[in-house]
Structure formats: C-alpha cells, structure tokens
Design an enzyme around this catalytic site. Structure first.
Site, PDB file in Angstrom:
ATOM      1  N   ILE A  13      78.040  89.125  48.388  1.00  0.00           N
ATOM      2  CA  ILE A  13      79.440  89.405  48.088  1.00  0.00           C
ATOM      3  C   ILE A  13      80.046  88.305  47.233  1.00  0.00           C
ATOM      4  O   ILE A  13      80.897  88.568  46.366  1.00  0.00           O
ATOM      5  CB  ILE A  13      80.250  89.620  49.392  1.00  0.00           C
ATOM      6  CG1 ILE A  13      81.611  90.244  49.071  1.00  0.00           C
ATOM      7  CG2 ILE A  13      80.420  88.311  50.159  1.00  0.00           C
ATOM      8  CD1 ILE A  13      81.546  91.650  48.554  1.00  0.00           C
ATOM      9  N   SER A  35      76.884  76.177  51.256  1.00  0.00           N
ATOM     10  CA  SER A  35      75.951  77.212  51.683  1.00  0.00           C
ATOM     11  C   SER A  35      74.684  76.533  52.187  1.00  0.00           C
ATOM     12  O   SER A  35      74.266  75.503  51.637  1.00  0.00           O
ATOM     13  CB  SER A  35      75.616  78.151  50.517  1.00  0.00           C
ATOM     14  OG  SER A  35      74.689  79.129  50.905  1.00  0.00           O
ATOM     15  N   ARG A  36      74.080  77.097  53.222  1.00  0.00           N
ATOM     16  CA  ARG A  36      72.884  76.482  53.790  1.00  0.00           C
ATOM     17  C   ARG A  36      71.705  76.496  52.829  1.00  0.00           C
ATOM     18  O   ARG A  36      70.877  75.583  52.843  1.00  0.00           O
ATOM     19  CB  ARG A  36      72.497  77.192  55.089  1.00  0.00           C
ATOM     20  CG  ARG A  36      73.418  76.889  56.256  1.00  0.00           C
ATOM     21  CD  ARG A  36      72.990  77.623  57.509  1.00  0.00           C
ATOM     22  NE  ARG A  36      73.029  79.069  57.335  1.00  0.00           N
ATOM     23  CZ  ARG A  36      72.681  79.940  58.270  1.00  0.00           C
ATOM     24  NH1 ARG A  36      72.225  79.510  59.434  1.00  0.00           N
ATOM     25  NH2 ARG A  36      72.777  81.244  58.045  1.00  0.00           N
ATOM     26  N   LYS A  89      86.870  89.747  54.633  1.00  0.00           N
ATOM     27  CA  LYS A  89      86.874  90.573  55.851  1.00  0.00           C
ATOM     28  C   LYS A  89      85.440  90.681  56.384  1.00  0.00           C
ATOM     29  O   LYS A  89      84.482  90.475  55.622  1.00  0.00           O
ATOM     30  CB  LYS A  89      87.481  91.955  55.556  1.00  0.00           C
ATOM     31  CG  LYS A  89      86.641  92.823  54.587  1.00  0.00           C
ATOM     32  CD  LYS A  89      85.580  93.589  55.319  1.00  0.00           C
ATOM     33  CE  LYS A  89      84.526  94.119  54.411  1.00  0.00           C
ATOM     34  NZ  LYS A  89      83.357  94.672  55.129  1.00  0.00           N
ATOM     35  N   ASP A 167      81.549  96.842  60.057  1.00  0.00           N
ATOM     36  CA  ASP A 167      81.724  95.943  58.912  1.00  0.00           C
ATOM     37  C   ASP A 167      82.225  96.728  57.702  1.00  0.00           C
ATOM     38  O   ASP A 167      83.221  96.347  57.086  1.00  0.00           O
ATOM     39  CB  ASP A 167      80.424  95.203  58.597  1.00  0.00           C
ATOM     40  CG  ASP A 167      80.571  94.268  57.413  1.00  0.00           C
ATOM     41  OD1 ASP A 167      81.081  93.146  57.602  1.00  0.00           O
ATOM     42  OD2 ASP A 167      80.200  94.663  56.288  1.00  0.00           O
TER      43      ASP A 167
END
Length: 309
Positions: A13, A35-36, A89, A167
């Site tokens: 996304i 971010s990992r 969201k 979701d």
C-alpha cells in the site's frame, strides 16, 4: 514550506498509493522511512519508528501504513515526540487504542488524521448529497475480493487483530457511514472463520439504520475473477449504486460523471492532512471500526475450510 514526512511501513500500500501521492504534493517532502526489511531509494531508512524519531528530530509528521496491530505503538511514539500523525485504515487493533491516540493528539496539540481512503473515492460526495435528500427504504452491500491477489503471502491479515475480511469490508462501512443521514448498527452477523486462522474469511451482516431500514451486507475474501465492491441504496423516489469501491456512481441506472477534481483517493487524503495540520485540527471517526467490533461481539461464528495465505 513543505512538511518533512516519515513513512512507517514500506509494503504494497505504501508503494502503490502513499509514495506516489506524497511525491505529487508539494506540501510534503518524504525524508525518512521506517520498515523492518524495506526501504525507498534515496531516502533515509530505519528499522523502527523509534530509531527514525530519535535520529531525525526535524520530522514534522509521520504517516503509518503498517498492519493495524502495529499502529498504536508507532502513533503513540510519534505523538509524544511532537509529530503530526496520519493513520492508514483500519485505525488500530482495538477500539480502546484509537480512543487513547485521539486523547494523546489533543494533549500534545498535534493533528491525528485517522483516515478512511474509500470516503475519498470519486463517487462518494455526490452519493452523500443524493442520499441526504431522500428517505431510504433498503440497501445492499457486496464487497468481495481475492485475498491472494490483494494480500499475497500476508499472514498478518488472518492473525488476531488483522481483521480478516473486515480489512477490505471496513472500506464499505466507511462509505456507508459517510453517506447515510442517520446512524447504523449491527443487528445480526455471521462470521466464517477458516479452521486454521484467527480472523474471518467471510461475513454476512444485517445492518439497520436508526429508523429500521435494513442494509444486507456480504463480505467475502474468496472471490475469483471480477472483484466486487458495490453499495446499493434504495428510496421511494429512486436508487443509487456505488461501484468500484466508490469510484463510480449510477443513479436510477444512469452513470453520473465524477468531478475531475475528486480523482485519486490518496492525493485527496494527503491534501486533507496538509490542510488539517495548517488548521491545527484532527479528524477521528471510528464508527466503521465500531461496527466491525460489534460484528465480532454479537456475531455467530462458523468454521469453514482451512485457508492458506
């Protein structure tokens, strides 16, 4: 003067929607990511939001597009560091978390924009105007998509807090609560859980408005072929159909041309975020999330075949 922005969560996304929208808006400058295991070329990269905030105090705002289970910790850290926050969201893993974030934003005088991107689809504004001038007699929502296409290999969506089919389904609920002139509640619900997963793969909801109008709702993550994101609302003087997730509107079977200025959900989201930061206000509407929580609370649980991500 542009807002220096940090983007948390560099997944599908973020790459498909957030990064292009940020690049197109001169009021934002993407200067950091957290971010990992992913990064953006030419942008400072960190493996955690805490590390990003510590290393870059000049950040004005962060936008969070991780899975919902990680929203609360990241948003809380950002607000306490004095940053404005935009939340993808679903807003969080629990209803209590979003309530606490709203209070934290107010405490620090920072903007919290808890977004519903489908409300910014091209047909939604005109649909709201049509609905508000009529008395509804009924409605139907069909929100069916292929989880393997939209969330390939993503186990988090079927883990506890991932919401499963809600979701995407929460997008429909966000549009519905935006266009209706009265509130809506969950009257009954049936949730279908794969035998090997912790979140539902399908759901049927009996929604009722305050005046008792029924809106039958079906969410399904097992759709193959053409994807379906439709909302139909009926009145004594006509009917409305929002399709393509709110991107297309037809009234009494006739297409309604969308305002060209309304094109692009995520560019409109970031424009709203910039306006809210400038005005010093927040926007938090978690009614769609409440409807999901209520479906879990009162819904009948049924076990269906195992599902592999």
């Amino acid at each position: 003067m542009s807002l220096k922005l940090g983007l948390v969560g560099i997944g599908k996304i973020a790459r498909d929607q957030h990064i292009p929208a940020i690049a197109a808006d001169p009021r934002f400058e993407l200067v950091a990511t957290a971010s990992r295991n992913a990064s953006v070329d030419g942008i400072a990269a960190f493996t955690s939001v805490e590390a990003m905030l510590a290393a870059m105090p000049e950040l004005d705002a962060i936008s969070i597009c991780t899975p919902p289970q990680a929203h609360f910790t990241a948003a809380l850290a950002a607000l306490r560091a004095g940053k404005h926050v935009m939340l993808e969201k679903p807003p969080a893993a629990t209803t209590r978390e979003i309530t606490l974030l709203q209070a934290e934003a107010a405490r620090h005088g920072r903007t919290l924009f808890q977004t519903w991107h489908s409300r910014f689809a091209a047909g939604v504004d005109a649909a709201r105007d049509w609905v508000r001038g009529r008395t509804l007699t009924g409605g139907r929502i069909l929100w069916k998509e292929d989880v393997h296409h939209w969330h390939p290999g993503q186990q988090w969506i079927f883990d506890a807090g991932g919401l499963g089919v809600f979701d995407p389904g929460i997008n429909a609920l966000s549009v519905l609560t935006e266009v209706l002139a009265e509130e809506v509640v969950v009257n009954k619900a049936v949730l279908e859980f794969p035998s090997n997963q912790q979140a539902p793969i399908a759901a049927q909801l009996d929604l009722r408005t305050e005046s008792g109008v029924a809106i039958d709702t079906v969410f399904d993550f097992r759709q193959k072929g053409e994807q379906t994101w439709d909302i139909e609302l009926h009145s004594a003087t006509g009917q409305l159909r929002l399709s393509h997730g709110g991107g297309m509107l037809a009234i009494d079977g006739q297409p309604v041309a969308a305002d060209a200025a309304l094109a692009g959900e995520y560019p409109r989201l970031y424009a709203r975020f910039a306006d809210m930061v400038a005005a010093g206000r927040s926007e938090v509407d978690w009614r769609p999330f409440q409807l999901v929580a209520d479906a879990f609370l009162i819904g009948e649980r049924r076990t269906v075949a195992a599902h592999q991500v």
